[in-house]
Scaffold this motif. Structure first.
Motif, PDB file in Angstrom:
ATOM      1  N   HIS A  13       8.837  -1.511   5.004  1.00 48.90           N
ATOM      2  CA  HIS A  13       9.339  -3.035   4.214  1.00 48.90           C
ATOM      3  C   HIS A  13      10.408  -2.639   3.101  1.00 48.90           C
ATOM      4  O   HIS A  13       9.957  -1.652   2.462  1.00 48.90           O
ATOM      5  N   PHE A  14      11.345  -3.087   2.811  1.00 41.70           N
ATOM      6  CA  PHE A  14      12.817  -2.704   2.850  1.00 41.70           C
ATOM      7  C   PHE A  14      13.132  -3.038   0.940  1.00 41.70           C
ATOM      8  O   PHE A  14      12.923  -4.265   0.911  1.00 41.70           O
ATOM      9  N   LEU A  15      12.456  -2.808  -0.002  1.00 37.04           N
ATOM     10  CA  LEU A  15      12.471  -3.022  -0.905  1.00 37.04           C
ATOM     11  C   LEU A  15      13.875  -3.700  -1.137  1.00 37.04           C
ATOM     12  O   LEU A  15      14.979  -2.655  -1.358  1.00 37.04           O
ATOM     13  N   VAL A  37       9.661  15.165  -4.366  1.00 35.58           N
ATOM     14  CA  VAL A  37      10.051  14.931  -2.903  1.00 35.58           C
ATOM     15  C   VAL A  37       9.715  13.084  -2.709  1.00 35.58           C
ATOM     16  O   VAL A  37       8.827  13.103  -3.692  1.00 35.58           O
ATOM     17  N   GLU A  38      10.938  12.353  -1.873  1.00 33.92           N
ATOM     18  CA  GLU A  38      10.527  11.242  -2.305  1.00 33.92           C
ATOM     19  C   GLU A  38       9.974  11.214  -0.200  1.00 33.92           C
ATOM     20  O   GLU A  38      10.704  11.194   0.407  1.00 33.92           O
ATOM     21  N   VAL A  39       9.228  10.162  -0.630  1.00 34.38           N
ATOM     22  CA  VAL A  39       8.486  10.047   1.190  1.00 34.38           C
ATOM     23  C   VAL A  39       8.943   8.334   1.350  1.00 34.38           C
ATOM     24  O   VAL A  39       9.200   7.456   1.130  1.00 34.38           O
ATOM     25  N   GLY A  40       9.840   8.385   2.449  1.00 37.23           N
ATOM     26  CA  GLY A  40      10.084   7.906   3.651  1.00 37.23           C
ATOM     27  C   GLY A  40      11.033   6.602   2.548  1.00 37.23           C
ATOM     28  O   GLY A  40      10.418   5.678   2.161  1.00 37.23           O
ATOM     29  N   PRO A  41      12.607   6.965   2.382  1.00 35.81           N
ATOM     30  CA  PRO A  41      13.711   6.393   1.107  1.00 35.81           C
ATOM     31  C   PRO A  41      13.769   5.575   1.946  1.00 35.81           C
ATOM     32  O   PRO A  41      14.403   4.678   1.008  1.00 35.81           O
ATOM     33  N   GLY A  42      13.814   5.461   3.512  1.00 31.78           N
ATOM     34  CA  GLY A  42      14.775   4.297   3.846  1.00 31.78           C
ATOM     35  C   GLY A  42      16.175   4.129   4.092  1.00 31.78           C
ATOM     36  O   GLY A  42      17.393   5.214   4.003  1.00 31.78           O
ATOM     37  N   VAL A 103       5.822  13.403  -5.895  1.00 32.18           N
ATOM     38  CA  VAL A 103       5.833  13.416  -5.239  1.00 32.18           C
ATOM     39  C   VAL A 103       6.304  11.916  -5.779  1.00 32.18           C
ATOM     40  O   VAL A 103       5.319  11.401  -6.439  1.00 32.18           O
ATOM     41  N   ILE A 104       6.991  10.524  -4.753  1.00 30.89           N
ATOM     42  CA  ILE A 104       7.288   9.304  -5.022  1.00 30.89           C
ATOM     43  C   ILE A 104       7.740   8.824  -4.064  1.00 30.89           C
ATOM     44  O   ILE A 104       8.163   9.194  -2.463  1.00 30.89           O
ATOM     45  N   GLY A 105       7.492   7.281  -4.047  1.00 30.15           N
ATOM     46  CA  GLY A 105       7.779   6.597  -2.954  1.00 30.15           C
ATOM     47  C   GLY A 105       7.298   5.348  -2.697  1.00 30.15           C
ATOM     48  O   GLY A 105       7.148   4.968  -3.248  1.00 30.15           O
ATOM     49  N   ASN A 106       7.989   4.449  -1.676  1.00 31.76           N
ATOM     50  CA  ASN A 106       7.723   3.386  -0.995  1.00 31.76           C
ATOM     51  C   ASN A 106       6.823   3.791   0.347  1.00 31.76           C
ATOM     52  O   ASN A 106       7.496   3.541   1.177  1.00 31.76           O
ATOM     53  N   TYR A 107       5.701   4.072  -0.144  1.00 28.99           N
ATOM     54  CA  TYR A 107       5.085   4.163   0.599  1.00 28.99           C
ATOM     55  C   TYR A 107       4.835   3.364   1.899  1.00 28.99           C
ATOM     56  O   TYR A 107       3.915   1.678   1.756  1.00 28.99           O
ATOM     57  N   PRO A 108       4.572   3.717   3.048  1.00 28.72           N
ATOM     58  CA  PRO A 108       4.347   2.983   4.297  1.00 28.72           C
ATOM     59  C   PRO A 108       2.813   2.447   4.371  1.00 28.72           C
ATOM     60  O   PRO A 108       2.045   3.708   4.359  1.00 28.72           O
ATOM     61  N   TYR A 109       2.964   1.508   4.050  1.00 28.68           N
ATOM     62  CA  TYR A 109       1.331   0.425   4.596  1.00 28.68           C
ATOM     63  C   TYR A 109       0.445   1.652   5.166  1.00 28.68           C
ATOM     64  O   TYR A 109      -0.834   1.922   5.255  1.00 28.68           O
ATOM     65  N   VAL A 173      10.208  -9.907  -2.657  1.00 29.07           N
ATOM     66  CA  VAL A 173      11.484  -8.651  -3.015  1.00 29.07           C
ATOM     67  C   VAL A 173      11.577  -7.549  -1.937  1.00 29.07           C
ATOM     68  O   VAL A 173      12.190  -7.020  -1.698  1.00 29.07           O
ATOM     69  N   PHE A 174      10.753  -7.404  -0.561  1.00 26.31           N
ATOM     70  CA  PHE A 174      10.383  -6.763   0.416  1.00 26.31           C
ATOM     71  C   PHE A 174      11.580  -7.375   2.051  1.00 26.31           C
ATOM     72  O   PHE A 174      11.480  -9.177   1.662  1.00 26.31           O
ATOM     73  N   ASN A 175      12.273  -6.925   2.089  1.00 23.42           N
ATOM     74  CA  ASN A 175      12.816  -7.288   3.633  1.00 23.42           C
ATOM     75  C   ASN A 175      12.251  -6.336   4.906  1.00 23.42           C
ATOM     76  O   ASN A 175      12.519  -4.949   5.143  1.00 23.42           O
ATOM     77  N   PRO A 176      11.428  -6.570   5.793  1.00 19.93           N
ATOM     78  CA  PRO A 176      10.946  -8.186   5.748  1.00 19.93           C
ATOM     79  C   PRO A 176       9.516  -8.186   4.628  1.00 19.93           C
ATOM     80  O   PRO A 176       8.876  -7.629   4.205  1.00 19.93           O
ATOM     81  N   PRO A 177       9.165  -9.937   4.149  1.00 21.95           N
ATOM     82  CA  PRO A 177       8.160 -10.039   3.344  1.00 21.95           C
ATOM     83  C   PRO A 177       6.172  -9.380   3.867  1.00 21.95           C
ATOM     84  O   PRO A 177       6.616  -9.792   5.144  1.00 21.95           O
ATOM     85  N   PRO A 178       6.044  -8.680   3.325  1.00 17.79           N
ATOM     86  CA  PRO A 178       4.762  -8.044   4.267  1.00 17.79           C
ATOM     87  C   PRO A 178       3.953  -9.697   3.351  1.00 17.79           C
ATOM     88  O   PRO A 178       4.026 -10.112   2.709  1.00 17.79           O
ATOM     89  N   LYS A 179       2.348  -9.433   4.481  1.00 16.92           N
ATOM     90  CA  LYS A 179       2.040 -10.480   3.970  1.00 16.92           C
ATOM     91  C   LYS A 179       0.875  -9.952   2.482  1.00 16.92           C
ATOM     92  O   LYS A 179      -0.085 -11.429   2.433  1.00 16.92           O
ATOM     93  N   VAL A 180       0.769  -8.908   2.036  1.00 13.72           N
ATOM     94  CA  VAL A 180       0.257  -9.227   1.178  1.00 13.72           C
ATOM     95  C   VAL A 180       1.193  -8.615  -0.496  1.00 13.72           C
ATOM     96  O   VAL A 180       1.843  -7.669  -0.013  1.00 13.72           O
TER      97      VAL A 180
END
Length: 261
Positions: A13-15, A37-42, A103-109, A173-180
């Motif tokens: 879910h890309f910010l 270290v950034e996790v899952g930078p997309g 460590v930082i990231g927009n972590y995969p749910y 504020v995401f693409n696609p928007p998550p359900k939560v």
């Protein structure tokens, strides 16, 4: 290169909100000298703010399409893109001379809990860990004793880290928007170097009691003890696991250890 297509299988879910990205990137400012270290930078939404701040950044990305996008759009990442699974990485290879990193990231749910268990394996190296994950999981990690949302990760992480729930992020504020909704948290290593108990047994006690969280400690502990072992009349025995602090879990671990001897 066109934008990366979000892949459901990878929990992407890309910010898309620049202000939110800047706020998340700023959560590591309290450790300005440490490598990140950034996790899952997309597509690098957080990455660009970290680079603009002059940080020493290595990104870890499993998605080939995202890796290609990063290589084309962020030349500053040359030699600093690790194409692979964060959960399989030896984090010490990214640490500074003192063995420390952030460590930082927009972590995969779908793997956020596994990510934080991996952080625990490197607790002596990861000085700070921050980022965004599903709000329910973020709240659980930060939950204190007495909270119904308190769980295994709450206790195991709080034994070694001071944890802050920083802010909530809406679905739009995401693409696609998550359900939560999402939540941003920050973990900062505390001063604990030893728990004062058998740390392997501590993990077992925490996992066993939360595995039967509707039971009192007296009943949930029985599988860890020799058959027929009488349990002492101890105040902790009447509680449920979410009611216990880290110190009380340490006390309980030492009690179990004495009963197994």
């Amino acid at each position: 290169m066109e934008k990366v297509r979000p892949k459901k299988a990878l929990g992407q879910h890309f910010l898309t909100d620049e202000s939110v990205a800047a706020r998340i990137a700023a959560t590591v400012d309290c450790e300005p000298a440490l490598p990140i270290v950034e996790v899952g930078p997309g597509m690098g939404m957080l990455t660009k703010y970290l680079l603009e701040a002059g940080r020493d950044v290595t990104v870890v990305e499993l998605d080939e399409e995202s890796v290609a996008f990063l290589r084309q759009n962020y030349p500053a990442l040359d030699g600093r893109i690790v194409e692979g699974d964060f959960l399989q990485l030896d984090l010490t290879r990214f640490a500074d001379a003192d063995g420390r990193l952030c460590v930082i990231g927009n972590y995969p749910y779908n793997i956020s809990s596994q990510i934080f268990f991996h952080i625990l394996d490197y607790k002596d190296n990861v000085t700070l860990c921050s980022g965004m994950l599903q709000r329910e999981v973020a709240e659980r990690i930060a939950a204190r004793e007495g909270s119904r949302t308190r769980g295994i990760l709450s206790v195991l992480l709080q034994a070694w880290y001071d944890i802050e729930y920083l802010f909530t992020v809406s679905e739009g504020v995401f693409n696609p928007p998550p359900k939560v909704k999402s939540g941003v948290i920050r973990l900062r290593r505390n001063g604990v170097t030893s728990l004062g108990c058998d740390e392997r047994l501590f993990k077992t006690v925490v996992k066993t009691t939360f595995g039967q969280r509707r039971k009192t400690i007296r009943n949930s502990l029985r599988p860890l003890l020799p058959s027929g072992t009488p349990l002492p009349d101890h105040p902790l025995m009447a509680l449920r696991p979410e009611q216990l602090s880290v110190d009380q879990f340490i006390q309980l671990t030492n009690l179990v250890s004495s009963l197994r001897q």
